[in-house]
Scaffold this active site. Structure first.
Site, PDB file in Angstrom:
ATOM      1  N   ASP A 210      82.301  70.160 -57.544  1.00 39.49           N
ATOM      2  CA  ASP A 210      81.287  70.877 -58.699  1.00 39.49           C
ATOM      3  C   ASP A 210      80.872  69.517 -59.525  1.00 39.49           C
ATOM      4  O   ASP A 210      80.961  68.735 -59.003  1.00 39.49           O
ATOM      5  CB  ASP A 210      82.195  71.996 -59.588  1.00 39.49           C
ATOM      6  CG  ASP A 210      81.027  73.032 -59.774  1.00 39.49           C
ATOM      7  OD1 ASP A 210      80.116  72.653 -60.793  1.00 39.49           O
ATOM      8  OD2 ASP A 210      81.100  74.125 -59.425  1.00 39.49           O
ATOM      9  N   HIS A 241      79.557  73.534 -66.001  1.00 40.37           N
ATOM     10  CA  HIS A 241      79.764  74.383 -64.522  1.00 40.37           C
ATOM     11  C   HIS A 241      80.971  74.441 -64.273  1.00 40.37           C
ATOM     12  O   HIS A 241      81.801  75.207 -63.656  1.00 40.37           O
ATOM     13  CB  HIS A 241      78.513  74.271 -63.618  1.00 40.37           C
ATOM     14  CG  HIS A 241      78.343  75.165 -62.548  1.00 40.37           C
ATOM     15  ND1 HIS A 241      79.000  75.111 -61.457  1.00 40.37           N
ATOM     16  CD2 HIS A 241      77.777  76.424 -62.542  1.00 40.37           C
ATOM     17  CE1 HIS A 241      78.700  76.039 -60.425  1.00 40.37           C
ATOM     18  NE2 HIS A 241      77.816  76.718 -61.308  1.00 40.37           N
ATOM     19  N   SER A 392      78.354  81.952 -58.316  1.00 36.94           N
ATOM     20  CA  SER A 392      79.384  80.655 -58.892  1.00 36.94           C
ATOM     21  C   SER A 392      80.369  81.296 -59.687  1.00 36.94           C
ATOM     22  O   SER A 392      81.799  80.627 -59.437  1.00 36.94           O
ATOM     23  CB  SER A 392      78.598  79.867 -59.758  1.00 36.94           C
ATOM     24  OG  SER A 392      77.541  79.087 -59.322  1.00 36.94           O
TER      25      SER A 392
END
Length: 561
Positions: A210, A241, A392
């Protein structure tokens, strides 16, 4: 491998033009070989008995197929002379000027690298899988000249952009009318995790590919190892994120409760600070994750460009005993991102806390499972706790479930764990496997209790409408979510206030059984909608979970609410 390509005694410029033309014809790029181990595991999970499988309604398809604009590719950090216009491929979001080449062996790769450096070709990276090199070219002629002199590549493709799925916005114009319900801090209990699951994930490393995992009170720093594959500017602002993703796996309860809090996190940074990456770096990250011992690889990002190199990296990971879990995407389209679209990757969609498929969650035959994906408490920037949404967010919950299963059952292989997970989902949407829910919604309790005898649980599905031209049918279905076969299940119905009943017989463990009832289109058009109520019972047997025995819904033209 294509070593058997015709070798000319004298390579000419025409040969280079031919090879260049082959390179940019994407339909000539071979498809990745299908992995049998996890593919068979997924097939096993999908082989439950389903009768009279329904199809999505036209009204549902109308809004489900509405597409949002794909994000525009950002400019290259180091712009070069644009590629010649005839080299631009029709789709797939390629990085301008970048090409990925694979060679038959290391010697041929080294021969190409020598020629590339002598001819001013910029080498951006190499990878031992498929003897691969990533290059940047300044013009079509430059690539033409180098290919005319070099060993013949066995594989050629563009390097595609990789993105974090776009953020979910409540004001998105694609959102249908109606209400969705978030999870907050209750996601683990909603999934059916044991009250004490503090040891879940112990001795299991989950790789998070990521934007990087950063320090946060919800994460135990001693359990997080970081690796940067990007060589990006360290002063660039990083997104949270990756940190949010990791917290749903290994959050320690300090504001965020992860599903497998004892897991070790291998954070592999494959994205820039702006949340943009490429398939070469992603493939390299997968290889690195496997080589460092990760049994579960979490990929909450993806690309719409199909890359032979990415497929090869996935195959390598599976061959080495890892399981990959990836996001379907948040564009609300009938296409699943890569690598989730590959057969040997678990593709994850998203639902709300009412079990509703979320409008932004991509659909397709590749979908394997769905999990919570709306307003989940997760680690954010500056030690904050944020509401994390999207596919996600759903992916790390599935990764954590696999880590928990592997830690609790050390003799299981990753493919066996995947088969167990997919075989113990709750059937939602159309009965059986479908393009929105895949095998169904993840259920940790069923997964954990799978070997406990004497559990009788007949769950009723939501009323489902299937349409064909001007006719509509009501599909009633039940699923055996227990651990014992159900010889007899009764369903009492109320259709617009009119009572009815139906019986199902010999429903095996995990199976879904369904019945179709034609609806009177004229009555529906006259009354607009009817209310359907359903209630199951198991004759002479107590149902272990009576809360899933009843459901009601409003049936209208082309949809259910």
């Amino acid at each position: 491998m294509r070593k058997g390509l015709i070798v000319f005694a004298v390579l000419t410029v025409l040969t280079g033009i031919y090879l260049l033309d082959r390179l940019f014809q994407q339909d000539l790029i071979p498809s990745p070989p299908e992995d049998k181990t996890i593919a068979d595991a997924m097939t096993q999970a999908q082989s439950q008995t389903v009768r009279n499988r329904a199809q999505p309604t036209p009204a549902a398809k109308q809004w489900l197929t509405s597409t949002g604009a794909a994000p525009e590719p950002p400019p290259l950090e180091n712009p070069t002379t644009p590629m010649h216009k005839e080299l631009a491929p029709p789709s797939g979001d390629p990085i301008p000027g970048e090409v990925i080449l694979g060679f038959y062996n290391e010697n041929e790769l080294q021969a190409f690298l020598k020629l590339a450096r002598q001819n001013g070709v910029e080498v951006l990276g190499t990878l031992r899988i498929e003897n691969t090199v990533r290059i940047r070219i300044h013009s079509a002629r430059q690539l033409e000249e180098i290919l005319a002199k070099s060993p013949t590549p066995t594989r050629r493709s563009h390097n595609f952009y990789v993105y974090e799925p776009p953020p979910v916005s409540g004001s998105d114009p694609r959102a249908p009318s109606g209400t969705y319900y978030g999870f907050g801090g209750a996601v683990a209990s909603w999934l059916g995790a044991a009250r004490d699951h503090s040891n879940w994930g112990n001795n299991i490393t989950v790789a998070v590919l990521d934007s990087g995992v950063h320090l946060h009170p919800a994460l135990n720093a001693a359990r997080v190892t970081t690796l940067d594959m990007t060589q990006a500017d360290t002063t660039e602002t990083q997104t949270s994120h990756g940190t949010s993703v990791a917290s749903l796996i290994a959050g320690n309860g300090n504001g965020v409760q992860g599903v497998a809090p004892a897991s070790n996190i291998l954070s592999i940074d494959v994205m820039s600070g702006a949340g943009v990456g490429d398939v070469f770096t992603l493939a390299a990250g997968i290889v690195e994750a496997v080589d460092k011992g990760s049994k579960v690889i979490n990929i909450s990002l993806g690309s719409y460009g199909e890359s032979p190199l990415l497929a090869a990296a996935v195959d390598y990971a599976v061959e080495q005993g890892a399981v990959l879990v990836a996001a379907a995407g948040n564009e609300g389209i009938n296409t699943v991102m890569y690598p989730a679209a590959y057969e040997n990757v678990i593709a994850v969609g998203a639902v709300d806390s009412a079990g509703q498929h979320l409008y932004f969650s991509n659909r397709g035959e590749a979908i394997d499972i769905t999990a919570p994906g709306l307003a989940i408490n997760a680690a954010g920037d500056q030690n904050q706790v944020i509401g994390f949404s999207g596919t996600s967010a759903a992916v790390p919950l599935v990764s954590a479930a696999l880590a928990g299963l592997l830690s609790s059952n050390p003799n299981l292989t990753s493919s066996e764990a995947a088969a167990i997970l997919l075989a113990h989902t709750d059937d939602y949407g159309a009965p059986g496997e479908d393009e929105e829910y895949g095998n169904g919604i993840m259920n940790l309790a069923r997964m954990q209790n799978r070997d406990i005898p004497g559990i009788y649980d007949a769950a009723v599905g939501r009323p489902y409408i299937t349409s064909d031209n001007h006719t509509q049918d009501l599909v009633i279905y039940v699923q055996n979510r227990g651990t014992e076969p159900l010889p007899h299940v009764d369903v009492e119905m109320s259709l617009g206030g009119v009572p009815a009943s139906v019986a199902f017989y010999n429903v095996g463990v995990g199976e879904t059984a369904s019945r179709i009832y034609p609806l009177d289109a004229n009555s529906l058009e006259h009354y607009g909608e009817i209310t359907v109520s359903l209630a199951t019972s198991i004759p002479n047997t107590s149902d272990a979970l009576p809360e899933n025995d009843r459901v009601s819904g409003v049936v209208s033209i082309g949809t259910t609410e």
